[in-house]
Design an enzyme around this catalytic site. Structure first.
Site, mmCIF file in Angstrom:
data_model
loop_
_atom_site.group_PDB
_atom_site.id
_atom_site.type_symbol
_atom_site.label_atom_id
_atom_site.label_comp_id
_atom_site.label_asym_id
_atom_site.label_seq_id
_atom_site.Cartn_x
_atom_site.Cartn_y
_atom_site.Cartn_z
ATOM 1 N N TYR A 63 35.944 21.433 13.201
ATOM 2 C CA TYR A 63 35.143 20.115 12.677
ATOM 3 C C TYR A 63 34.429 19.702 13.640
ATOM 4 O O TYR A 63 34.364 19.740 14.794
ATOM 5 C CB TYR A 63 36.105 19.069 12.494
ATOM 6 C CG TYR A 63 36.535 18.910 10.855
ATOM 7 C CD1 TYR A 63 35.247 18.337 10.177
ATOM 8 C CD2 TYR A 63 37.378 19.049 10.417
ATOM 9 C CE1 TYR A 63 35.445 17.875 8.974
ATOM 10 C CE2 TYR A 63 37.741 18.869 9.062
ATOM 11 C CZ TYR A 63 36.705 18.373 8.064
ATOM 12 O OH TYR A 63 36.632 18.272 6.954
ATOM 13 N N GLU A 65 31.481 17.011 12.779
ATOM 14 C CA GLU A 65 30.616 15.818 12.211
ATOM 15 C C GLU A 65 29.777 15.334 13.205
ATOM 16 O O GLU A 65 30.204 15.127 14.368
ATOM 17 C CB GLU A 65 31.501 14.728 11.645
ATOM 18 C CG GLU A 65 32.179 15.182 10.379
ATOM 19 C CD GLU A 65 33.167 14.414 9.896
ATOM 20 O OE1 GLU A 65 33.255 13.279 10.255
ATOM 21 O OE2 GLU A 65 33.549 14.461 8.558
ATOM 22 N N ASP A 209 9.218 22.997 -1.351
ATOM 23 C CA ASP A 209 10.745 23.669 -1.658
ATOM 24 C C ASP A 209 10.408 25.286 -1.601
ATOM 25 O O ASP A 209 9.935 25.912 -2.586
ATOM 26 C CB ASP A 209 11.359 23.390 -3.029
ATOM 27 C CG ASP A 209 12.814 24.202 -3.218
ATOM 28 O OD1 ASP A 209 12.977 25.197 -2.256
ATOM 29 O OD2 ASP A 209 13.669 23.568 -3.878
ATOM 30 N N LYS A 238 17.753 33.938 -0.050
ATOM 31 C CA LYS A 238 16.957 34.575 -1.032
ATOM 32 C C LYS A 238 15.984 35.410 -0.095
ATOM 33 O O LYS A 238 16.498 36.597 0.327
ATOM 34 C CB LYS A 238 16.083 33.577 -1.820
ATOM 35 C CG LYS A 238 16.950 32.711 -2.743
ATOM 36 C CD LYS A 238 16.339 31.766 -3.512
ATOM 37 C CE LYS A 238 17.533 30.721 -4.151
ATOM 38 N NZ LYS A 238 17.058 29.763 -5.187
#
Ligand SMILES: *Cc1c(COP(=O)(O)O)cnc(C)c1O
Length: 430
Positions: A63, A65, A209, A238
């Site tokens: 974790y 955060e 984008d 991609k």
């Protein structure tokens, strides 16, 4: 108790094929599927073995955060280094002032920018879906269309190119807070500089984008949108050929807002194993070898396009500046759906798409979108793509001889093996 202990002991060291042979077999089946057909879906790619290794690595246990140096958990000293390296590489690869590498995927990167830049109800001017936009740019049933007021620009009916006069007129009429350029099915270069002029005229923020063409940008084969934009979002899976994930680049003045939007605004703990893979992907994208790969992606797209047009198929805009082509089937008897299914019968994997001003619904469509990144990754050159194009043309002709076409695709797959030497998921060999 003894039995349970033994079982737990076993699970602590057993591989997937022992613990879950059903899933291991399906993973191997998926590997064989990827090997045995030609992947022409423009948004897909085959990532590097080094990326697989990072994605399957130990930070999946951690974790973290927050951000490097400012975490809400202890024990983050190592993942801090990993994330810092990923951030620095993203900034230097694309010339950005700030990078956030935590978005889980492309849609989350876009959500991060909207949360940073907009209030619910604000207006976004983005490319319409049937002209090549993306669902996260304002589809009605998507969060973007539900939270924001969406105005769509299209392309010119004759040329299928962005009509900048229309974009400017819409911008003046609707006064958007944010303009988005870039999409999922637009085969030509995105001219962020021209969008910047329009954004400046109406005092709007500009986001590009580049989910599809980021790899070409990294290789210097597509204009870099960053110098003209306030925000640039992308995927890494991609053309960039990395892990399934996303990231945001922005000007320094928006850095805090973007970081807060991602965490705590919309995500919890970052996927540091995937961030490690993004770092490796960015490192690879800085190399000459990657540039060579992207040059081949471009050359293959041109070779495929010429072959399809010589065979009588129409291409939107008459070709491509990128890795993707849009076959326009409106002058043929085919729908996008039927063509997709026919090509699938000869082991060519594509996806149906709407074309601008399409009269068919998106589930049917009048176009087929194809791209070269994935097959190029397994070594396809221009000659291979001319053969792919010829098979496509013949498969879409009247009464094709399907077994013969299948054999030609099998021959191409055998000539250009995918992940040679990788034996699948039957043993616990990491
Ligand atoms: C693929 C794509 C996305 C979304 O990426 P996901 O990783 O599927 O969420 C966003 N924008 C554009 C333009 C895309 O092509």
């Amino acid at each position: 108790m003894a039995v349970a202990q033994e079982t737990l002991q076993h699970l602590r060291s057993a591989g997937l094929s022992e613990v879950d042979p059903e899933i291991a077999e399906l993973l191997t089946a998926e590997l064989e599927r990827q090997r045995g057909q030609i992947e022409l879906i423009a948004s897909e790619n085959f990532t590097w073995p080094s990326v697989f290794e990072a994605v399957g690595s130990v930070p999946t246990n951690k974790y973290a955060e927050g951000y490097p140096g400012k975490r809400y958990y202890g024990g983050c000293e190592v993942v801090d280094e990993i994330e810092s390296i990923a951030i620095e590489r993203a900034k230097s690869l694309f010339g950005a002032e700030h990078a956030n590498v935590q978005p889980h995927a492309g849609a989350q990167a876009n959500m991060g920018v909207y949360f940073a830049a907009l209030q619910p109800g604000d207006t976004i001017l983005s490319m319409k879906l049937d002209s090549g936009g993306h669902l996260s740019h304002g589809l009605k049933v998507n969060f973007s269309g539900r939270l924001y007021t969406i105005v769509g620009y299209g392309v010119d009916r004759e040329t299928s190119l962005v009509d900048y006069d229309e974009v400017l007129a819409l911008a003046k009429e609707h006064r958007p807070k944010l303009i988005i350029c870039g999409g999922s099915a637009y085969p030509r270069a995105i001219e962020a500089d021209r969008f910047r002029e329009i954004a400046d005229e109406v005092d709007a923020l500009l986001m590009c984008d580049m989910a599809h063409f980021a790899g070409l940008v990294a290789a210097g084969l597509h204009p870099n949108p960053m110098p003209h934009c306030d925000f640039v979002t992308s995927t890494t899976h991609k053309t960039l050929a990395g892990p399934r994930a996303g990231f945001i680049l922005c000007k320094e003045e928006f850095a805090k807002d973007v970081d807060r939007a991602i965490f705590p605004g919309m995500q919890g703990g970052p996927l540091e194993h995937t961030i490690a893979a993004k770092a490796a992907c960015f490192k690879i994208a800085m190399t000459d070898a990657f540039r060579d790969y992207q040059s081949q992606v471009r050359a293959n797209a041109d070779a495929l396009g010429e072959t399809l047009m010589q065979g009588g198929l129409d291409l939107l805009t008459g070709g491509t500046d990128t890795h993707l082509l849009q076959i326009d089937l409106r002058n043929s008897e085919w729908t996008g759906k039927d063509a997709e299914e026919r090509l699938h019968e000869v082991k060519l994997t594509v996806n149906r798409n709407t074309v601008p001003f399409d009269e068919r619904p998106p589930t049917i469509g009048s176009g087929v979108r194809v791209g070269t990144p994935a097959a190029t990754m397994r070594g396809f050159d221009e000659d291979d793509f001319r053969e792919v194009g010829t098979v496509m043309v013949e498969a879409l002709a009247d009464a094709p001889e399907l077994p013969g076409l299948n054999a030609r695709i099998d021959a191409l797959c055998a000539k250009r093996p995918l992940y040679p030497g990788f034996r699948g998921y039957t043993t616990y060999a990491a």
